[in-house]
Write an enzyme that holds these catalytic residues in place. Sequence first.
Site, short mmCIF file in Angstrom:
data_model
loop_
_atom_site.label_atom_id
_atom_site.label_comp_id
_atom_site.label_asym_id
_atom_site.label_seq_id
_atom_site.Cartn_x
_atom_site.Cartn_y
_atom_site.Cartn_z
N ILE A 148 2.87 43.60 37.16
CA ILE A 148 3.64 44.70 36.59
C ILE A 148 2.98 45.26 35.33
O ILE A 148 2.93 46.48 35.13
CB ILE A 148 5.08 44.23 36.29
N ASP B 295 -3.74 35.33 23.18
CA ASP B 295 -2.88 34.28 23.72
C ASP B 295 -1.52 34.45 23.06
O ASP B 295 -1.36 34.13 21.87
CB ASP B 295 -3.48 32.91 23.43
N SER C 16 14.74 40.99 34.32
CA SER C 16 15.00 40.95 35.77
C SER C 16 16.47 40.70 36.03
O SER C 16 17.25 40.38 35.12
CB SER C 16 14.16 39.85 36.44
N TYR D 172 14.68 30.04 33.46
CA TYR D 172 14.28 31.42 33.74
C TYR D 172 15.45 32.37 33.49
O TYR D 172 15.31 33.38 32.79
CB TYR D 172 13.81 31.53 35.19
N LYS E 94 15.83 35.42 30.66
CA LYS E 94 15.97 36.83 31.02
C LYS E 94 17.24 37.43 30.43
O LYS E 94 17.25 38.59 29.99
CB LYS E 94 15.95 37.00 32.54
N THR F 164 3.37 41.88 43.63
CA THR F 164 2.32 41.50 42.69
C THR F 164 1.47 40.38 43.29
O THR F 164 1.75 39.87 44.37
CB THR F 164 2.94 40.99 41.37
#
Length: 259
Positions: free
Chosen positions: A24, A77, A164, A176, A180, A211
Site C-alpha cells: 500500500i 528504521d 483497517s 493487531y 488499529k 499486496t
Amino acid sequence: MTEKSMAKPLTGKVAIVTGATRGIGKGIALQLAKAGAVVYITGRTLKPRPDFPGCSLEEMSKEISENSGQCIPIQCDHSKDEDIKALFDRVKEEQKGKLDIMVNNAYSGAKAITDNNGKPFWEQPTTIWDDMNNVGLRNHYICSVYASQMMVPSKQGLIVNISSLGGLAYMMNVSYGVGKEACDRMAADCAIELKKHNVAFVSIWPGAVLTEFTEQMMEGDHSDKGDSPGVSKEMVARLFANAESPQYVGMCIAKLAAV
C-alpha cells in the site's frame, strides 16, 4: 486552472510516505508523485535484493523517476527514534520547513501475523504486541508529532494513518486489532487539536488490497486451528478475489490532499 495544474494538482506539495517500498505504501507514493508532489519515501531496504525484487528504496525511486515523478528515498528504521528524527530533520532542512502530506503506513508485523496465525493470544509470544504496535502505532504517533510541528506554523496540511477494519471487528489477532483501533482514535483525537490550525488528520481503511503479503498468504498453508479463527488459504483467496490495487488508496489520498 490550467490543464497542467489539473493533471498534477499536487505540484509544489511535499509529502512523506513511510514504508513505501512495497504494498500500500508503494501505491500511495506512486500516486502522490504522479499528482505532482515531491515524495520522500522511507524503508529499511536501500539496495535491490534478489530474494525480494522490486522492493527496495532505489528501485522504487527509479520507478517514480521514470514516470516523471519526484522521489527522495531515505533509509529509515521506524522502530528507532533517532532514525525518525533524522528523517524529519532532513525534510525540514531540504524543504525549508515545508511539509504538506504525511502518510503513516510503515508496518513491521506481517511475519508475526503469519507465524502466529490461528493461535489465541495466550499462546502467542508477548513480543507480538511490539511486533504489531511499535512501528505500526508508536511510530505513527512520533511521526505525527514531528509532522504537526512543521504543518501547524504554516496553517495547512494532511496527516493520514493507514488503518483497517481490524479496528472495529476482530481480525488477525488481538494485538493487531487493539493497534488499529488506537490508530483510529489517534487520528480522531489529534484532528480535534489540529482543526483550528487548518491541519486535517484522518484514518483510512483500505479494502482488500492485493499486496505482496496477501499474495504470499494465498500461496501458503494457513489452516484454521486452535481457539483463534485463523486465516485459511481458501479464506484469503475468497476475500481477495476482487481485491483493489495498492494504488487505489493512493488515488484517494491524492484527491484529499488536492482539496
